[in-house]
Structure formats: structure tokens, C-alpha cells
Design an enzyme around this catalytic site. Structure first.
Site, PDB file in Angstrom:
ATOM      1  N   GLU A  38       0.845  -1.205   0.000  1.00 56.87           N
ATOM      2  CA  GLU A  38       0.000   0.000   0.000  1.00 56.87           C
ATOM      3  C   GLU A  38       0.871   1.242   0.000  1.00 56.87           C
ATOM      4  O   GLU A  38       1.855   1.323   0.748  1.00 56.87           O
ATOM      5  CB  GLU A  38      -0.896  -0.033   1.246  1.00 56.87           C
ATOM      6  CG  GLU A  38      -2.267   0.507   1.008  1.00 56.87           C
ATOM      7  CD  GLU A  38      -3.062  -0.364   0.039  1.00 56.87           C
ATOM      8  OE1 GLU A  38      -3.102  -0.011  -1.161  1.00 56.87           O
ATOM      9  OE2 GLU A  38      -3.639  -1.369   0.471  1.00 56.87           O
ATOM     10  N   SER A 130     -11.714   1.645  -5.506  1.00 56.00           N
ATOM     11  CA  SER A 130     -11.351   2.133  -6.823  1.00 56.00           C
ATOM     12  C   SER A 130     -12.499   2.219  -7.820  1.00 56.00           C
ATOM     13  O   SER A 130     -12.371   1.797  -8.971  1.00 56.00           O
ATOM     14  CB  SER A 130     -10.234   1.261  -7.380  1.00 56.00           C
ATOM     15  OG  SER A 130      -9.335   2.092  -7.989  1.00 56.00           O
ATOM     16  N   ASP A 176      -4.393   0.925  -9.547  1.00 58.91           N
ATOM     17  CA  ASP A 176      -5.840   0.722  -9.699  1.00 58.91           C
ATOM     18  C   ASP A 176      -6.239   0.535 -11.163  1.00 58.91           C
ATOM     19  O   ASP A 176      -7.011  -0.363 -11.505  1.00 58.91           O
ATOM     20  CB  ASP A 176      -6.600   1.915  -9.110  1.00 58.91           C
ATOM     21  CG  ASP A 176      -6.273   2.147  -7.647  1.00 58.91           C
ATOM     22  OD1 ASP A 176      -5.621   1.280  -7.046  1.00 58.91           O
ATOM     23  OD2 ASP A 176      -6.656   3.196  -7.118  1.00 58.91           O
TER      24      ASP A 176
END
Ligand code: GLA
Length: 393
Positions: A38, A130, A176
């Protein structure tokens, strides 16, 4: 929450015909969950996302002029743009994503012909899953199909990322848009965000990816996300004095950070430490998944969560609570926040035979503690974007 069934596709087609006439083609693109890695993508690092079975659908048909007409079923709202004069920059309206994608595609592949679009989606908005990449990628595929221009999937992902930067104001990484384009059923992808080389990792069929939405809406564009990115870049500028060859935090290991980075502002140092250690965790998690060691994978998720909470400071009390509740539930290998943070969702790896009970427990306990009923989705990794070829209607 499942408009992907034939009934809602029929509804999408019928509504399109009623609004614009003609019979549309339909494209869809999924949201995503990130298992680990992340806030590493914009530092050229490593991520491990999977597409999830929530999609944005875009029905498309041609027009005789150079206008782009966009209608959203979810928002009950419509907008029209002149493709010859697309204005730049974010306005905060949902249509920014479509306008941005159209503009970036034109800058890459020449002018687009006019198009009518009708959009409907079931990717939860503001949940860290997303929905923005889903609308971007589905719109891009629809607009390209309508124009007859071929662009490979990687270029589509990059164009959508650029649209997000310029038209949504979020300086996001590539994760994403990439996973929305390249997702694979029952697989996570380990992506090197510098080379964009990716590797498919099968997810054990005895495990479920459970997503717990805290219902705290996150706002990436609110500035915190862009601030984190600039803090990482400030860290690189500092380290470059001693390590001139580095380009991004991806090029630094913990020993180098500790040798050359301790004079940085303390907060910047912690941001860098998160990214450096998170990249190491993705490598370790890849090995864990390859050797089906889900316990090890879960430990790495827990470390990731601590690092995101304490070093990167993108968690919040609701996310921390959701992780804590998960960690004391049966059949859970690991839990952590997923996506940008500041609210949104957690990702949990849960034994398939314990997933139903897990969902009930989390719903009950989170509601008991906060008064808010969370949304809990039991998922498997899903297919990436493409045309919906259902011709039943
Ligand atoms: C958002 C961004 C991604 C990535 C994640 C955090 O989802 O769009 O590029 O940075 O946050 O990992």
C-alpha cells in the site's frame, strides 16, 4: 448491489435505447482490492491487487456530431461535452472521469468521434475499492470501441491514470487502473510499478477475500494523498545527497534509509520507512502465497497495517477497529486497510468455510461499537475489464 445479472443489463440496454435510440455495445471494468503493498506504487514499488466482482458498465453508441453525451443511472444525472473543446482540470463532478479519459485519449490517438454513453455501476463509491479506476477504464474501452482506434491495455491503463491526475486531481500510482485492466479470476497480480512487469498468483480456493467497508468515506483528492506522495519525494531528494543513483524509494533498503535518512524530518523518515518496509513485505508475501503459507501472509498483512497506521498515518479509528475485530475472529489469516486509507475498507483473508460466520460477526460487532452497519462483501478475485457480450436482450 449486483446489476451484472441479465435483468440489469437488459435495463441498461433498454434505458440506452429510450434515451438515445439504437442498440449499444457494453463495456465493463471492475474495482479492486489490494492484498498488500500500500502506498508503494507511486514510489516505483511493488503491489499485489486483485480485481473484485463489482463493475462499472458503460453502454456506448455513435453520434453524428462531435459531442460526448454522458448519462449516469446511479447519479440520475447527465452532462454533455464538446469533444473539440474539452476544458481541463477537476470540477468535482462525477463526469470529470469521463471527460478526462476522452481528453487524454484524444491527446494520444487523435480526435474521437461523437458518442452517447450510459453508465451504471455497483463498485461502492468512496470505499477505497477504486470506483474511479472502474469508470475510467470502462469509459476508455467504450470510447475506443466507438472510434475504432486500437490501444493496448497498458496504454489504456496509463491514459486512465493520467486522466485521474489531471481531471480528478489525485496524483495516484498505476495500481488501480492496471488491475482494472488486467485482473484475472482467482488470481492476485504482483506488479512491479516501475517495469510494469506482473506475475499472476493463484489464490487458494479454500480462502476468501472479505472486504469490510467501514462506511467512513475517504477523500483521496482532499490533499492528504497528494501530501503523502510529496513527502516520499522529499525523502528521495534528501537521500539523493548520499545515494545519487536512486530514482525513487523503491531503490532504497532499510539499512540505507537508516544510515542516510536519520537526519530527515522525523515524519518524512517514517513515511519513507513505511514504503521501504512495505516493498519488502510484498516480496515476502509473494513467496508466502507461492508456497501456500497463508499464516505467514497474514502476519505480513498485520505488519503492513501497523506500518500504515503508525509510520504512514493513513489509517483511522474505524479502520483500526475493523482490523482488531477481524483479528479476534475465527478463521482469519490476516486483516489490513486496503487502498488509500483515511476511511474506506479493510481486506481480510478468511478461510472459506468460516467466511459466512465472519461476516455476521463483523457486522454485529462493528455496529455494536460504532452504531454504523458496515458492508461486508465475501469475494473471490474477478476478471478485469472487457466487453459484455451478453446478447440475450
Ligand atoms: C489509491 C491510489 C493508488 C495507490 C493506493 C494506495 O488507491 O489510486 O495508486 O497509491 O491508493 O496504495
Amino acid at each position: 448491489m449486483q446489476p451484472s445479472g441479465p435483468a440489469s443489463l437488459r435495463h441498461l440496454r433498454d434505458t440506452f435505447t429510450r434515451l438515445y435510440g439504437g442498440s449499444p455495445r457494453i463495456f465493463r471494468a471492475p474495482g479492486r482490492v489490494n492484498l498488500i503493498g500500500e502506498h508503494t506504487d507511486y514510489s516505483d514499488g511493488f503491489v499485489m491487487p486483485a480485481a473484485i466482482g463489482f463493475y462499472t458498465y458503460v453502454a456506448v453508441g455513435p453520434r453524428n456530431d462531435r459531442k460526448l453525451s454522458v448519462h449516469s443511472i446511479n447519479f440520475g444525472d447527465a452532462k454533455q461535452f464538446d469533444l473539440q473543446h474539452i476544458s481541463e482540470g477537476p470540477t468535482g463532478h462525477w463526469s470529470d472521469y469521463v471527460r478526462g479519459v476522452a481528453s487524454v485519449l484524444q491527446s494520444k490517438g487523435g480526435s474521437l468521434p461523437g458518442a452517447n454513453l450510459l453508465i451504471q455501476g455497483d463498485v461502492p463509491v468512496g470505499a477505497g475499492l477504486s470506483s474511479s479506476a472502474a469508470i475510467e477504464v470502462a469509459s476508455a474501452l467504450a470510447l475506443l470501441d466507438n472510434s475504432g482506434v486500437a490501444l493496448d491495455r497498458l496504454e489504456v491503463a496509463l491514459a486512465c491514470q493520467q486522466a485521474e491526475h489531471v481531471y480528478a486531481g489525485t496524483n495516484c500510482g498505476i495500481m488501480d487502473q492496471f488491475i482494472s485492466c488486467f485482473g484475472q479470476a482467482n488470481h492476485a497480480l504482483r506488479l512491479d510499478c516501475r517495469s510494469l512487469v506482473h506475475q499472476s498468483l493463484e489464490i487458494d480456493s479454500k480462502v476468501r477475500i472479505v472486504i469490510c467497508n467501514t462506511k467512513v468515506k475517504h477523500e483521496l483528492a482532499s490533499g492528504e494523498y497528494n501530501l503523502r506522495r510529496s513527502e516520499c519525494e522529499a525523502g528521495v531528494r534528501y537521500l539523493k545527497r548520499h545515494l545519487p543513483e536512486i530514482r525513487a524509494l523503491r531503490d532504497v533498503d532499510l539499512e540505507e534509509l537508516n544510515r542516510w535518512g536519520t537526519g530527515m524530518p522525523e515524519e518524512t523518515y517514517r513515511r519513507c520507512r513505511h514504503v521501504v518496509t512495505e516493498n519488502e513485505r510484498v516480496q515476502a508475501a509473494t513467496e508466502a502465497l507461492e508456497s501456500a503459507d497463508l499464516h505467514r501472509f497474514g502476519e505480513l498483512m498485520a505488519e503492513s497495517q501497523r506500518s500504515l497506521r503508525d509510520d504512514f498515518e493513513v489509517s483511522c479509528k474505524e479502520l483500526d477497529l475493523m482490523v482488531k475485530l477481524a483479528e479476534s475472529s475465527r478463521g482469519v489469516y490476516g486483516a489490513r486497510l486496503t487502498g488509500g486509507g483515511f476511511g474506506g475498507s479493510t481486506v481480510n483473508l478468511v478461510r472459506a468455510d468460516a467466511a459466512k460466520k465472519f461476516k455476521q460477526t463483523i457486522e454485529r460487532e462493528y455496529q455494536h461499537a460504532t452504531g454504523v452497519r458496515p458492508d461486508v462483501y465475501v469475494c473471490c478475485a474477478a476478471e478485469g475489464a472487457g466487453e459484455v457480450r451478453d446478447t440475450a436482450t
